[in-house]
Design a protein around this motif. Structure first.
Motif, short mmCIF file in Angstrom:
data_model
loop_
_atom_site.label_atom_id
_atom_site.label_comp_id
_atom_site.label_asym_id
_atom_site.label_seq_id
_atom_site.Cartn_x
_atom_site.Cartn_y
_atom_site.Cartn_z
N HIS A 1 -36.27 46.23 58.40
CA HIS A 1 -35.36 45.65 57.41
C HIS A 1 -35.90 44.29 56.99
CE1 HIS A 1 -31.36 44.81 55.57
NE2 HIS A 1 -31.71 43.56 55.81
N LYS A 38 -33.86 55.55 47.99
CA LYS A 38 -32.42 55.54 47.71
C LYS A 38 -32.02 54.14 47.30
CE LYS A 38 -29.50 55.75 51.14
NZ LYS A 38 -28.74 56.29 52.29
N LYS A 61 -29.68 47.27 47.37
CA LYS A 61 -30.52 47.62 48.52
C LYS A 61 -31.30 48.90 48.22
CE LYS A 61 -28.53 49.20 52.28
NZ LYS A 61 -27.76 49.22 53.55
N TYR A 85 -38.23 38.50 57.30
CA TYR A 85 -38.07 39.63 58.21
C TYR A 85 -38.30 39.15 59.64
CZ TYR A 85 -43.16 39.85 58.69
OH TYR A 85 -44.47 39.54 58.96
N ASP A 92 -35.47 41.00 53.74
CA ASP A 92 -34.73 40.43 52.62
C ASP A 92 -35.72 39.95 51.56
OD1 ASP A 92 -31.96 40.57 53.63
OD2 ASP A 92 -32.71 39.21 55.17
N HIS A 111 -36.21 48.90 63.57
CA HIS A 111 -35.31 48.21 62.62
C HIS A 111 -36.15 47.59 61.51
CE1 HIS A 111 -31.55 46.46 61.38
NE2 HIS A 111 -32.08 45.26 61.33
N LYS A 153 -36.30 54.50 59.10
CA LYS A 153 -35.75 53.97 57.84
C LYS A 153 -36.27 52.57 57.54
CE LYS A 153 -31.45 52.74 57.99
NZ LYS A 153 -29.98 52.80 58.06
N GLU A 173 -35.70 49.34 54.92
CA GLU A 173 -34.71 48.80 53.99
C GLU A 173 -35.18 47.50 53.36
OE1 GLU A 173 -30.42 50.27 55.74
OE2 GLU A 173 -31.26 48.40 56.52
N GLN A 217 -24.93 54.81 43.91
CA GLN A 217 -26.07 55.22 44.77
C GLN A 217 -26.90 56.24 44.01
OE1 GLN A 217 -26.19 57.85 48.66
NE2 GLN A 217 -25.70 55.72 49.22
N THR A 238 -33.60 51.95 50.19
CA THR A 238 -33.86 52.55 51.49
C THR A 238 -34.87 53.68 51.34
OG1 THR A 238 -31.57 52.08 52.13
CG2 THR A 238 -32.80 53.61 53.51
N ASN A 289 -29.02 51.47 46.24
CA ASN A 289 -27.61 51.14 46.27
C ASN A 289 -27.36 49.89 45.43
OD1 ASN A 289 -28.06 52.59 49.11
ND2 ASN A 289 -25.92 52.81 48.53
N GLU A 321 -33.45 44.54 51.25
CA GLU A 321 -32.16 43.98 50.84
C GLU A 321 -32.40 42.87 49.82
OE1 GLU A 321 -28.05 44.27 51.28
OE2 GLU A 321 -29.27 45.02 52.94
#
Length: 299
Positions: A137, A189, A162, A127, A139, A135, A153, A155, A196, A164, A191, A157
């Motif tokens: 987000h 959530k 993904k 990150y 990995d 942001h 938000k 996230e 979804q 969220t 994905n 990944e």
């Protein structure tokens, strides 16, 4: 101090061969090189020397001002120092942060917004700190449990899908072709490919080889947090892969039955008991051929 001196001389292309070799062997050299490469193409506007000379000669002559050599050196050193500070700042905020948990270990750390992450064995997270609040987000490779602070938000990944959220507690596991998400608080959530799904407290979803698997999880938090390894409809290869990660060992499997699915728990701090459960379930015999290698044979 020596590291800063080498950095300054390197930026000025003034290192001896021995000093250059020492600097290139340092763990931070690759980051310095990337930043230098980004700035090497910067240019200033070109100027006409004849025009500049004419302008100077047309002005009234004034007493010449001589700048001592030592002042030039000070200005140069100050410029190098400012550049070094800029590089340090860029490294701290723009370069990705990496957190890892080696085989046989777990790692707990906090993100810039005080969200807490527990990283399971054989896992990695990347990150960036810069503008994290706007942001959020990261990995993930492997498995991690998140306690997310409320905010914008958030996230996660992975190579399989993904997740969220805004603020909640959940577990994400992405191993080979298997993707598992469990929501322990709030909503998440998920994905996966073109699917979804919205999960709420106590719900979970799993996908393997492109297909959704219906499972039910009845735990307040992931089993591995409490030093147990939980499995839900997983084959023996997936089970042994996880045992290898948790105990930092190698396992060789000699059996034709690799499709039978297992749902249950194994201890993450008692290898002998874990081996006995696997042997009984799949009618295998475990042999320890070295300190870190186990062989399973059919009975």
């Amino acid at each position: 101090m020596k590291k800063n001196r080498l950095l300054a001389k390197w930026l000025n292309d003034d290192l001896s061969p021995d000093e250059l070799a020492e600097f290139e062997a340092s763990p931070d050299f690759e980051k310095y090189q990337k930043i230098k490469n980004y700035t090497v193409h910067l240019e200033v506007d070109s100027f006409d020397e004849n025009v500049m000379l004419s302008n100077i000669l047309s002005q009234k002559k004034a007493g010449q001002k001589v700048i001592p050599l030592y002042k030039n050196w000070i200005f140069r050193a100050a410029a190098i120092f400012v550049l070094a500070l800029g590089i340090t700042f860029a490294m701290k905020f723009f370069v990705s942060e990496t957190e890892t948990a080696d085989f046989g270990k777990k790692t707990t750390f906090s993100l810039p917004d005080n969200s807490e992450v527990v990283l399971n064995s054989g896992s990695e997270i990347n990150y960036k700190k810069w503008d994290w609040d706007n942001h959020r987000h990261l990995d993930l490779k492997g498995e991690a449990y998140f306690r997310v602070a409320k905010g914008k938000k958030f996230e996660v990944e992975t190579n399989l899908g993904k997740v969220t959220v805004l603020g909640t507690q959940f577990n994400v596991k992405a191993r080979k072709n298997r993707f598992d998400v469990v929501c322990y608080e709030g909503r998440v959530k998920v994905n996966y490919a073109k699917t979804q799904i919205l999960l709420t407290h106590g719900q979970s979803v799993s996908f393997e080889n492109g297909k959704q698997i219906n499972i039910t999880v009845h735990t307040a938090q992931p089993e591995w947090i409490e030093n147990q390894i939980g499995f839900y409809k997983e084959d023996i290869k997936s089970i042994l892969d996880e045992v290898e990660r948790q105990y930092n060992i190698q396992i060789e499997l000699n059996t034709k039955d690799t499709t039978s699915l297992f749902t249950g728990k194994l201890p993450a701090k008692d290898l002998n008991t874990a081996l006995q459960i696997i042997s009984t379930t799949y009618r295998l015999e475990a042999r320890q051929v070295s300190k870190n290698k186990i062989i399973f044979d059919e009975k």
